[in-house]
Design an enzyme around this catalytic site. Sequence first.
Site, PDB file in Angstrom:
ATOM      1  N   GLU A  47       0.826  -1.564  -0.155  1.00  0.00           N
ATOM      2  CA  GLU A  47       0.117  -0.112  -0.025  1.00  0.00           C
ATOM      3  C   GLU A  47       0.824   1.252  -0.137  1.00  0.00           C
ATOM      4  O   GLU A  47       1.764   1.533   0.808  1.00  0.00           O
ATOM      5  CB  GLU A  47      -0.764  -0.167   1.273  1.00  0.00           C
ATOM      6  N   THR A  81     -10.053   3.921   0.040  1.00  0.00           N
ATOM      7  CA  THR A  81     -11.026   5.016   0.226  1.00  0.00           C
ATOM      8  C   THR A  81     -11.829   5.089   1.115  1.00  0.00           C
ATOM      9  O   THR A  81     -12.366   6.019   1.824  1.00  0.00           O
ATOM     10  CB  THR A  81     -11.620   5.010  -1.213  1.00  0.00           C
ATOM     11  N   CYS A  82     -12.711   3.990   1.514  1.00  0.00           N
ATOM     12  CA  CYS A  82     -13.731   4.051   2.585  1.00  0.00           C
ATOM     13  C   CYS A  82     -13.304   4.740   3.759  1.00  0.00           C
ATOM     14  O   CYS A  82     -14.096   5.452   4.323  1.00  0.00           O
ATOM     15  CB  CYS A  82     -14.098   2.530   2.624  1.00  0.00           C
ATOM     16  N   CYS A 105     -16.512   6.489   2.933  1.00  0.00           N
ATOM     17  CA  CYS A 105     -17.700   6.252   3.700  1.00  0.00           C
ATOM     18  C   CYS A 105     -17.381   6.676   5.288  1.00  0.00           C
ATOM     19  O   CYS A 105     -18.551   7.282   5.825  1.00  0.00           O
ATOM     20  CB  CYS A 105     -17.809   4.507   3.906  1.00  0.00           C
ATOM     21  N   LYS A 137     -17.298  10.656   5.545  1.00  0.00           N
ATOM     22  CA  LYS A 137     -18.436  11.016   5.002  1.00  0.00           C
ATOM     23  C   LYS A 137     -19.458  11.144   5.942  1.00  0.00           C
ATOM     24  O   LYS A 137     -20.168  12.021   6.226  1.00  0.00           O
ATOM     25  CB  LYS A 137     -18.883  10.597   3.761  1.00  0.00           C
ATOM     26  N   TYR A 177      -6.470  -1.543  11.044  1.00  0.00           N
ATOM     27  CA  TYR A 177      -6.215  -2.418   9.910  1.00  0.00           C
ATOM     28  C   TYR A 177      -4.785  -2.940   9.958  1.00  0.00           C
ATOM     29  O   TYR A 177      -4.428  -4.218   9.380  1.00  0.00           O
ATOM     30  CB  TYR A 177      -6.323  -1.448   8.587  1.00  0.00           C
ATOM     31  N   ALA A 210       3.377  -0.325  -5.582  1.00  0.00           N
ATOM     32  CA  ALA A 210       4.036  -1.643  -6.455  1.00  0.00           C
ATOM     33  C   ALA A 210       3.329  -1.672  -7.799  1.00  0.00           C
ATOM     34  O   ALA A 210       2.623  -0.979  -8.127  1.00  0.00           O
ATOM     35  CB  ALA A 210       2.914  -2.647  -5.596  1.00  0.00           C
ATOM     36  N   TYR A 234     -24.652   9.725  -5.895  1.00  0.00           N
ATOM     37  CA  TYR A 234     -24.646   9.764  -4.485  1.00  0.00           C
ATOM     38  C   TYR A 234     -23.626  10.563  -3.715  1.00  0.00           C
ATOM     39  O   TYR A 234     -23.830  11.303  -2.835  1.00  0.00           O
ATOM     40  CB  TYR A 234     -24.648   8.472  -3.890  1.00  0.00           C
ATOM     41  N   ILE A 235     -22.376  10.703  -4.245  1.00  0.00           N
ATOM     42  CA  ILE A 235     -21.485  11.414  -3.680  1.00  0.00           C
ATOM     43  C   ILE A 235     -21.731  13.289  -3.852  1.00  0.00           C
ATOM     44  O   ILE A 235     -21.618  13.924  -2.712  1.00  0.00           O
ATOM     45  CB  ILE A 235     -20.092  11.407  -4.380  1.00  0.00           C
ATOM     46  N   GLU A 240     -24.549  13.986  -1.075  1.00  0.00           N
ATOM     47  CA  GLU A 240     -23.951  13.685   0.083  1.00  0.00           C
ATOM     48  C   GLU A 240     -23.136  14.918   0.629  1.00  0.00           C
ATOM     49  O   GLU A 240     -23.342  15.334   1.669  1.00  0.00           O
ATOM     50  CB  GLU A 240     -23.386  12.299   0.158  1.00  0.00           C
ATOM     51  N   ARG A 271     -29.621   8.796 -10.695  1.00  0.00           N
ATOM     52  CA  ARG A 271     -30.334   8.169 -12.103  1.00  0.00           C
ATOM     53  C   ARG A 271     -30.211   6.872 -11.947  1.00  0.00           C
ATOM     54  O   ARG A 271     -31.047   6.026 -12.799  1.00  0.00           O
ATOM     55  CB  ARG A 271     -29.569   9.083 -13.353  1.00  0.00           C
ATOM     56  N   GLY A 312     -17.923  11.082 -11.052  1.00  0.00           N
ATOM     57  CA  GLY A 312     -17.659   9.745 -11.122  1.00  0.00           C
ATOM     58  C   GLY A 312     -16.318   9.323 -10.808  1.00  0.00           C
ATOM     59  O   GLY A 312     -15.565  10.279 -10.407  1.00  0.00           O
ATOM     60  N   ASP A 335     -13.405  -1.978  -6.317  1.00  0.00           N
ATOM     61  CA  ASP A 335     -13.759  -0.891  -7.463  1.00  0.00           C
ATOM     62  C   ASP A 335     -12.977  -0.768  -8.813  1.00  0.00           C
ATOM     63  O   ASP A 335     -13.097  -0.464  -9.714  1.00  0.00           O
ATOM     64  CB  ASP A 335     -13.287   0.530  -6.816  1.00  0.00           C
ATOM     65  N   HIS A 365     -44.856   0.138  16.444  1.00  0.00           N
ATOM     66  CA  HIS A 365     -45.502   1.382  16.385  1.00  0.00           C
ATOM     67  C   HIS A 365     -45.156   2.011  17.449  1.00  0.00           C
ATOM     68  O   HIS A 365     -45.021   1.577  18.797  1.00  0.00           O
ATOM     69  CB  HIS A 365     -47.062   1.143  16.447  1.00  0.00           C
ATOM     70  N   GLU A 395     -42.700   0.631  10.187  1.00  0.00           N
ATOM     71  CA  GLU A 395     -43.913   0.331  10.075  1.00  0.00           C
ATOM     72  C   GLU A 395     -44.504   0.234   8.805  1.00  0.00           C
ATOM     73  O   GLU A 395     -45.522  -0.391   8.374  1.00  0.00           O
ATOM     74  CB  GLU A 395     -44.758   0.334  11.094  1.00  0.00           C
TER      75      GLU A 395
END
Length: 455
Positions: free
Chosen positions: A35, A42-43, A48, A51, A100, A116, A178-179, A182, A205, A266, A307, A440, A445
């Site tokens: 790495e 990214t998450c 994620c 965010k 991690y 790498a 969504y990005i 958000e 969409r 994107g 991804d 309820h 519900e």
Amino acid sequence: MSQYDYDLFTIGGGSGGVRASRFAAQYGARVAIAESKYLGGTCVNVGCIPKKLMSYSAHFHEDFDDAAGYGWTLKDKPSFDWAALIAAKDKEILHLNGIYRKLLDGAGVAIHEGYATVEDAHTVSVNGKRYTAQHILIATGGHPSAPDIPGKEFGISSDEFFHLKGLPRRAVVMGGGYIAVELASILNGLGSQVTLVYRGERLLRTMDADLGVFLADELVKKGIRVVFKANIEALAASHAGEDAVKQVTLSNGETLEAECVLFATGRSANTGKLGLENAGVVLEKNGAVKVDADFVSNVPSILAIGDVIDRVALTPVALAEGMVVAARLFSKNERSISYQNIPTAVFSHPNVGTVGLTEEEARKDFGEVTIFKSSFKPLKNTLSGNTERTFMKLVVDRKTDRVLGVHMVGGEAGEIVQGFAVALQCGATKAQFDSTIGIHPTAAEEFVTMRTPAS
């Protein structure tokens, strides 16, 4: 004695790569992972986790306002400190990076910090040192893509958003996915004046059409200006930097000024400098690694997940794919993954939750369907005066009565839809929904009390 240094060499320390490496090592394989930036991908670092933390922060202003309707008096006006939020967010992410690392160390995975590249079908190079492996796993994820327009250097992507030094007074967000919704919601909730510019006619969409339409109305009620059927054609500024005022030219002829212009248009696969061509790996037209059902590329020793293969760009999907690969290569307990009924949430304000087929997809695949819809003010908003409404929708196969899609816009939509995803995975029918007793009073519900089909 193996002829290779490792049984598996993973390139990319994101969610999928780490999961595959850990499980492979637990199955007894000799595993290494490389790495170049930060563990968690990214998450954890620019997706994620930060965010949603910032989404929580951005929602507090509504909670403060709502509290008055419930008898609370705030003597002092609440104030917001951007630097404090970013510092707290960064501290939590650093903590997760450490987790991690501990997970990999605990599983016996060798960690190589550096960029790498693939030299051939069984060789990887990191920091000038070569390593051989029986299998190479590409899990390098993706990166934000920016439109090729004049002055694009004055805009930022979602990666840079999480490291802004200050909250911009005015922001223009380009995109309708969504990005985009958000980050527009976060900026709006924290106090920025936000304009959302999208080339299409409705938001989100790829999801059920009613969701994007309903969400747009709610965003406008919260003060976000939404401009459809327009693009940013050019940016200009007197100088670079966050403090510069950007002049934004739209395709509809309108011009705007903002301290922040954010591109959410994107993402692209991270394959550009991997050296995959050295091994003869075939890529899709968009740069993603082309793989078969077992995540194997045209080179049998090289696999890819997450991804970078451009199937379903969601962290839980990458995790599942990583487990499938590890089990397939090093365990007799073979796993599989289904891309049907994958639930997902959008942490806009209000949230969006969805699982299963859209109405359009269901009509195409099943012909006759029955639609159930409900729009209402949730109980929490009755005393507060908050005008936010909730929308729910069920898509049902008319022949079999099976529920094909569950869709929602409203508070905690992701938490609610997760449970219904289990029901869809089990093939639940509308009759079974109807026979389920609701909790309820809750918003959830409503999904088991909708009886009248939409016209």
